[in-house]
Design an enzyme around this catalytic site. Structure first.
Site, PDB file in Angstrom:
ATOM      1  N   ARG A  34     103.341 -36.156  -2.183  1.00 28.86           N
ATOM      2  CA  ARG A  34     102.093 -35.949  -1.224  1.00 28.86           C
ATOM      3  C   ARG A  34     102.177 -37.227  -0.085  1.00 28.86           C
ATOM      4  O   ARG A  34     101.709 -36.821   0.932  1.00 28.86           O
ATOM      5  CB  ARG A  34     100.689 -35.758  -2.165  1.00 28.86           C
ATOM      6  CG  ARG A  34      99.720 -35.461  -1.075  1.00 28.86           C
ATOM      7  CD  ARG A  34      98.384 -34.965  -2.039  1.00 28.86           C
ATOM      8  NE  ARG A  34      97.476 -34.316  -1.042  1.00 28.86           N
ATOM      9  CZ  ARG A  34      96.364 -34.867  -0.671  1.00 28.86           C
ATOM     10  NH1 ARG A  34      95.672 -35.960  -1.440  1.00 28.86           N
ATOM     11  NH2 ARG A  34      95.425 -34.137   0.074  1.00 28.86           N
ATOM     12  N   HIS A  38     102.057 -36.432   3.699  1.00 28.77           N
ATOM     13  CA  HIS A  38     100.933 -36.996   4.710  1.00 28.77           C
ATOM     14  C   HIS A  38     101.285 -38.161   5.616  1.00 28.77           C
ATOM     15  O   HIS A  38     100.765 -38.315   6.516  1.00 28.77           O
ATOM     16  CB  HIS A  38      99.720 -37.520   3.501  1.00 28.77           C
ATOM     17  CG  HIS A  38      98.793 -36.404   3.264  1.00 28.77           C
ATOM     18  ND1 HIS A  38      97.447 -36.725   2.828  1.00 28.77           N
ATOM     19  CD2 HIS A  38      99.030 -35.303   3.048  1.00 28.77           C
ATOM     20  CE1 HIS A  38      96.747 -35.522   2.634  1.00 28.77           C
ATOM     21  NE2 HIS A  38      97.760 -34.512   2.695  1.00 28.77           N
ATOM     22  N   TRP A 178      97.594 -26.093 -10.059  1.00 25.90           N
ATOM     23  CA  TRP A 178      97.933 -24.618  -9.341  1.00 25.90           C
ATOM     24  C   TRP A 178      98.862 -23.925 -10.608  1.00 25.90           C
ATOM     25  O   TRP A 178      98.475 -22.816 -10.537  1.00 25.90           O
ATOM     26  CB  TRP A 178      98.778 -24.957  -8.277  1.00 25.90           C
ATOM     27  CG  TRP A 178      97.934 -25.279  -7.092  1.00 25.90           C
ATOM     28  CD1 TRP A 178      97.148 -24.445  -5.927  1.00 25.90           C
ATOM     29  CD2 TRP A 178      97.799 -26.770  -6.481  1.00 25.90           C
ATOM     30  NE1 TRP A 178      96.797 -25.208  -4.997  1.00 25.90           N
ATOM     31  CE2 TRP A 178      97.156 -26.528  -5.226  1.00 25.90           C
ATOM     32  CE3 TRP A 178      98.220 -27.742  -6.874  1.00 25.90           C
ATOM     33  CZ2 TRP A 178      96.843 -27.611  -4.490  1.00 25.90           C
ATOM     34  CZ3 TRP A 178      97.872 -29.206  -6.367  1.00 25.90           C
ATOM     35  CH2 TRP A 178      97.207 -28.977  -5.157  1.00 25.90           C
TER      36      TRP A 178
HETATM   37 FE1  CCH Z   1      98.472 -30.157  -0.497  1.00 26.55          FE
HETATM   38  N1  CCH Z   1      96.932 -30.904  -1.254  1.00 26.55           N
HETATM   39  N2  CCH Z   1      97.967 -29.217   1.007  1.00 26.55           N
HETATM   40  N3  CCH Z   1     100.566 -29.953   0.573  1.00 26.55           N
HETATM   41  N4  CCH Z   1      99.567 -31.231  -1.880  1.00 26.55           N
HETATM   42  C1  CCH Z   1      96.558 -31.451  -2.577  1.00 26.55           C
HETATM   43  C2  CCH Z   1      97.511 -31.888  -3.382  1.00 26.55           C
HETATM   44  C3  CCH Z   1      98.801 -31.810  -3.339  1.00 26.55           C
HETATM   45  C4  CCH Z   1      96.534 -29.257   1.202  1.00 26.55           C
HETATM   46  C5  CCH Z   1      95.515 -29.499   0.458  1.00 26.55           C
HETATM   47  C6  CCH Z   1      95.637 -30.403  -0.771  1.00 26.55           C
HETATM   48  C7  CCH Z   1     100.627 -29.211   1.445  1.00 26.55           C
HETATM   49  C8  CCH Z   1      99.785 -28.612   2.264  1.00 26.55           C
HETATM   50  C9  CCH Z   1      98.454 -28.508   1.973  1.00 26.55           C
HETATM   51  C10 CCH Z   1     100.668 -31.534  -2.331  1.00 26.55           C
HETATM   52  C11 CCH Z   1     101.796 -31.003  -1.107  1.00 26.55           C
HETATM   53  C12 CCH Z   1     101.614 -30.390  -0.300  1.00 26.55           C
HETATM   54  C13 CCH Z   1      95.219 -31.499  -2.630  1.00 26.55           C
HETATM   55  C14 CCH Z   1      94.406 -32.090  -3.773  1.00 26.55           C
HETATM   56  C15 CCH Z   1      94.590 -30.708  -1.600  1.00 26.55           C
HETATM   57  C16 CCH Z   1      93.092 -30.563  -1.482  1.00 26.55           C
HETATM   58  C17 CCH Z   1      94.246 -33.805  -3.448  1.00 26.55           C
HETATM   59  C18 CCH Z   1      93.635 -34.680  -4.579  1.00 26.55           C
HETATM   60  O1  CCH Z   1      92.534 -34.194  -4.832  1.00 26.55           O
HETATM   61  O2  CCH Z   1      94.368 -35.398  -5.175  1.00 26.55           O
HETATM   62  C19 CCH Z   1      96.264 -28.297   2.203  1.00 26.55           C
HETATM   63  C20 CCH Z   1      94.870 -27.798   2.968  1.00 26.55           C
HETATM   64  C21 CCH Z   1      97.285 -27.682   2.727  1.00 26.55           C
HETATM   65  C22 CCH Z   1      97.733 -26.976   3.826  1.00 26.55           C
HETATM   66  O3  CCH Z   1      98.798 -26.509   4.201  1.00 26.55           O
HETATM   67  C23 CCH Z   1     101.983 -29.488   1.893  1.00 26.55           C
HETATM   68  C24 CCH Z   1     102.576 -28.974   3.168  1.00 26.55           C
HETATM   69  C25 CCH Z   1     102.493 -30.264   0.904  1.00 26.55           C
HETATM   70  C26 CCH Z   1     104.107 -30.850   0.841  1.00 26.55           C
HETATM   71  C27 CCH Z   1     105.032 -30.322   1.501  1.00 26.55           C
HETATM   72  C28 CCH Z   1     100.996 -32.191  -3.479  1.00 26.55           C
HETATM   73  C29 CCH Z   1     102.593 -32.534  -4.096  1.00 26.55           C
HETATM   74  C30 CCH Z   1      99.880 -32.377  -4.053  1.00 26.55           C
HETATM   75  C31 CCH Z   1      99.722 -32.776  -5.293  1.00 26.55           C
HETATM   76  C32 CCH Z   1      99.219 -34.486  -5.433  1.00 26.55           C
HETATM   77  C33 CCH Z   1      98.876 -34.934  -6.809  1.00 26.55           C
HETATM   78  O4  CCH Z   1      98.442 -35.926  -6.707  1.00 26.55           O
HETATM   79  O5  CCH Z   1      99.056 -34.444  -7.614  1.00 26.55           O
END
Ligand code: CCH
Length: 286
Positions: A34, A38, A178
């Site tokens: 992430r 970001h 998920w």
């Molecule tokens: Fe995402 N993401 N993401 N995401 N994401 C969150 C967590 C992860 C969105 C929203 C969220 C991508 C696209 C999107 C990861 C990778 C990717 C969370 C939870 C939200 C909300 C954050 C929290 O509470 O900690 C949205 C909307 C989109 C739209 O498309 C893309 C693209 C990627 C990478 C290619 C990953 C990995 C996580 C898990 C992070 C963790 O801390 O476990």
């Protein structure tokens, strides 16, 4: 200390620090993915602003963006690697860590090239609000990802990263993972999107997400509204179906699109040397 440019040595140290038994599901991998996303996903193709160059998340303007809540954990996990290899820029370290984490969690090999700078060019600063909002719909997803230069297929492939990690109510307001094995990269996210009955649930904090409760395992899995939209939109859905049935194709497409994400805003000459950054230029240096 390794020799300048010995990215293999950095890769090895990143792989070693992924194991974090006290943290979340026991791995720093998901939050590092992430962080890489970001740091790159603020890019705007039209104005050529944002992107991973400059590692702007070290500063309040970007680091304090509510969309980046929780990513300080990822940055702290990487400090031992930075200490062991002080020559690497944060911009390279954060993007490399995402690639290494995916590979180490069983995902495809992500093509990655170094050379990003930590020089923050004020004229390239991205305003806040460039990262997606999980509560929104298909128009929002297209608005965000077309701005970076991605198409519908690439949006769906990138979303497959939600096979990893979880939502934290104290970060985004959403809660839960998920998939059942959130530290193993696979196409399970796409399969569950299609195979389970997702029901809307309002959390105590008023945030709405979709959930499926499995009585056998007594686990509740979740999807964001933006995840569910991928199954509802006519152009997105065929890609969800393809990736759900063809894991190899998902891995292949994901590797390409994640590599493209990490390169947003970076221009290279034919030798791969970055041509549009200037490390010597003063400004903020780490
Ligand atoms: Fe995402 N993401 N993401 N995401 N994401 C969150 C967590 C992860 C969105 C929203 C969220 C991508 C696209 C999107 C990861 C990778 C990717 C969370 C939870 C939200 C909300 C954050 C929290 O509470 O900690 C949205 C909307 C989109 C739209 O498309 C893309 C693209 C990627 C990478 C290619 C990953 C990995 C996580 C898990 C992070 C963790 O801390 O476990």
């Amino acid at each position: 200390m390794s020799q300048k440019g010995d990215f293999e040595a950095v890769r090895k140290d990143i792989a070693k620090l992924l194991h974090q038994p006290e943290y979340d599901d026991g791995s720093a991998g998901p939050v590092l993915v992430r962080l890489a996303w970001h740091s790159s996903g603020t890019y705007d193709a039209e104005t050529d602003t944002g992107g991973s160059n400059g590692a702007g998340m070290r500063y309040e303007h970007e680091g304090g963006d509510p969309a980046n809540a929780g990513l300080q954990h990822a940055r702290v996990f990487l400090e031992p690697a930075k200490a062991a290899h002080p020559w690497i820029t944060y911009a390279d370290l954060w993007t490399l860590a995402g690639a290494v984490a995916i590979e180490e969690m069983g995902g495809p090999t992500i093509p990655w090239n170094g050379g990003r700078t930590d020089y923050v060019d004020d004229s390239k600063l991205a305003p806040r609000g460039r990262l997606p909002d999980g509560a929104k719909g298909a128009d929002h997803l297209r608005w965000i990802f077309y701005r970076m230069g991605f198409n519908d297929q690439e949006i769906v492939a990138l979303s497959g990263a939600h096979n990893l990690g979880r939502c934290h109510s104290d970060r985004s307001g959403f809660e839960g993972a998920w998939v059942n094995n959130p530290t193993r990269f696979s196409n399970q996210y796409f399969r569950l999107l299609l195979s389970l009955q997702w029901k809307k649930k309002t959390l105590k904090n008023g945030v709405q997400q979709f959930v499926n409760y499995d009585e056998d395992s007594e686990t509740e899995l979740m999807m964001l509204p933006t995840d569910i939209v991928l199954t509802q939109d006519k152009a997105f859905r065929p890609w969800v179906e393809l990736y759900a049935r063809d894991k190899d194709r998902f891995f292949e497409d994901f590797a390409k699109v994640f590599a493209k994400l990490l390169e947003l805003g970076i221009q290279r000459d034919e030798r791969g040397v970055i041509t549009n950054t200037d490390n010597e230029k003063g400004g903020y240096h780490s």
